[in-house]
Design an enzyme around this catalytic site. Structure first.
Site, mmCIF file in Angstrom:
data_model
loop_
_atom_site.group_PDB
_atom_site.id
_atom_site.type_symbol
_atom_site.label_atom_id
_atom_site.label_comp_id
_atom_site.label_asym_id
_atom_site.label_seq_id
_atom_site.Cartn_x
_atom_site.Cartn_y
_atom_site.Cartn_z
ATOM 1 N N LYS A 256 0.864 -1.181 0.000
ATOM 2 C CA LYS A 256 0.000 0.000 0.000
ATOM 3 C C LYS A 256 0.899 1.229 0.000
ATOM 4 C CE LYS A 256 -3.591 2.318 2.691
ATOM 5 N NZ LYS A 256 -4.566 2.173 3.764
ATOM 6 N N LYS B 165 -2.056 -1.513 -3.937
ATOM 7 C CA LYS B 165 -2.931 -0.341 -3.886
ATOM 8 C C LYS B 165 -2.096 0.930 -3.945
ATOM 9 C CE LYS B 165 -5.867 2.013 -0.671
ATOM 10 N NZ LYS B 165 -6.250 2.141 0.691
HETATM 11 C C1 PBG Z 1 -7.496 3.135 5.458
HETATM 12 C C2 PBG Z 1 -7.737 3.129 3.991
HETATM 13 C C3 PBG Z 1 -7.561 4.151 3.028
HETATM 14 C C4 PBG Z 1 -8.034 3.643 1.811
HETATM 15 C C5 PBG Z 1 -8.453 2.358 2.057
HETATM 16 N N1 PBG Z 1 -8.248 2.048 3.391
HETATM 17 C C6 PBG Z 1 -7.110 5.538 3.193
HETATM 18 C C7 PBG Z 1 -5.733 5.872 3.521
HETATM 19 O O1 PBG Z 1 -4.867 5.006 3.679
HETATM 20 O O2 PBG Z 1 -5.494 7.053 3.674
HETATM 21 C C8 PBG Z 1 -8.084 4.397 0.493
HETATM 22 C C9 PBG Z 1 -9.137 3.945 -0.460
HETATM 23 C C10 PBG Z 1 -9.420 4.848 -1.584
HETATM 24 O O3 PBG Z 1 -8.772 5.898 -1.796
HETATM 25 O O4 PBG Z 1 -10.368 4.538 -2.338
HETATM 26 N N2 PBG Z 1 -6.181 3.139 5.853
#
Ligand code: PBG
Length: 336
Positions: A193, A246
């Site tokens: 991520k 992601k």
């Molecule tokens: C929680 C999380 C996030 C997303 C999914 N789970 C936000 C972040 O990490 O700031 C982002 C999903 C999206 O942008 O569609 N940590």
């Protein structure tokens, strides 16, 4: 002369040579759930997506299920006054997500329910871990994430999806779930991520923006490649059944590398809020047609090697292309 154009003479011929297809059952559709009843709040930053109270979510899911979408991903969204420094509402028994999962599983036992496991939507500071002396603490956050995952498993979640990017989070969760008799609950780890500018619309949707600083000390730096392989390998060692890259569209190279390094592990890619809204907003501004752009972007994610795609477009895609069947990439094209 080698005649490649013969491969493209009609929609039917193009179909024959298509190497990639995308089924509606390969989509995972995100839902934002809030407390209350009769609540359906359109999210201004994420066009076409709403926050739902549980009763309304169950109604909306009728369409999702009938379209043949295989799985949903649940995010809990709570009021600011319910948040505290340690994100207690995330792991208290009887919490919002647990209630939602229970109700969903009762009405739709066969849909796969995945829950997001992260503290950012529950902490007053909006960070994904707990903070001491301005530092986001890794190891003290682990038991809290594990408790949160346990609450979701108890409610009947099929997968818990840790997204906090704390080291050791999969191991901590897996261990507690196994100990408590939830060996069957799987983990889908947000393994690679990246710290991304494309999460902007989501943070408004989930009210989870950090109140200070950014997430660069825990989410990955987008200039790194090898770390993604290391993160995934470690999560698999720690017991993750499925892994994720992601964002998706901006990280197709990473998706491809993860798939070729770990071909046997189901790989999910998340087309995140900003990637979705880039297409939506451009279409709304009259700059391009939404349908072909959406289709091309989603197919590219599959082509790169994702087995499943989390997307806010899941329902739009399923409405356009026969639920549960292989769609024809070329069918709608002209033959001129
Ligand atoms: C929680 C999380 C996030 C997303 C999914 N789970 C936000 C972040 O990490 O700031 C982002 C999903 C999206 O942008 O569609 N940590």
């Amino acid at each position: 002369m080698k005649r490649f154009r013969e491969l493209r003479t009609s929609a039917a011929i193009r179909d024959k040579y298509a190497e990639v297809s995308l089924k509606t059952s390969e989509f995972i559709y995100p839902y934002f759930v809030v407390e209350g009843t009769n609540v359906k709040q359109p999210i201004t930053s994420l066009h076409g997506i709403s926050r739902f109270s549980i009763d309304e979510l169950l109604i909306d899911m009728e369409e999702t299920v009938s379209l043949g979408i295989g799985a949903i991903l649940i995010f809990g969204v709570i009021e600011e006054k319910e948040k505290d420094e340690n994100g207690t509402a995330a792991y208290l028994p009887g919490g919002l997500v647990a209630k939602a999962v229970k109700a969903i599983k009762k009405k739709y036992p066969s849909i796969t329910v995945i829950t997001d496991v992260c503290l950012c939507g529950y902490t007053s500071h909006g960070h994904c871990g707990i903070i001491h002396n301005s530092e986001i603490l890794n190891d003290s956050t682990l038991p809290l994430l594990a408790q949160m995952a346990l609450r979701h498993a108890e409610a009947g979640a099929d997968f818990v999806a840790p997204s906090a990017m704390m080291d050791g989070q999969v191991e901590a969760i897996r261990k507690l779930l196994d100990e408590k008799g939830y060996a069957k609950t799987k983990t889908l780890s947000y393994s690679a991520k990246y710290s991304s500018g494309f999460y902007g619309p989501f943070r408004d949707a989930a009210h989870s923006a950090p109140s200070f600083g950014d997430r660069k000390t825990y989410q990955m730096d987008y200039r790194s490649i090898d770390q993604a392989i290391g993160e995934v390998a470690t999560d698999i060692e720690e017991g993750a059944e499925w892994v994720m890259v992601k964002p998706a569209h901006t990280y197709l190279d990473i998706i491809q590398r993860i798939k070729s390094n770990f071909p046997e592990v189901p790989l999910v890619a998340y087309q995140v809020s900003g990637e979705y809204m880039m297409i939506k907003a451009a279409a709304q501004a009259g700059l391009m047609n939404e349908e072909p752009a959406m289709l091309e972007a989603l197919t590219a994610i599959k082509r790169a090697g994702a087995n499943y795609i989390i997307s806010y477009y899941a329902k739009d895609y399923a409405r356009l292309y026969n639920p549960n069947s292989l769609h024809s990439i070329a069918a709608k094209d002209s033959t001129i």
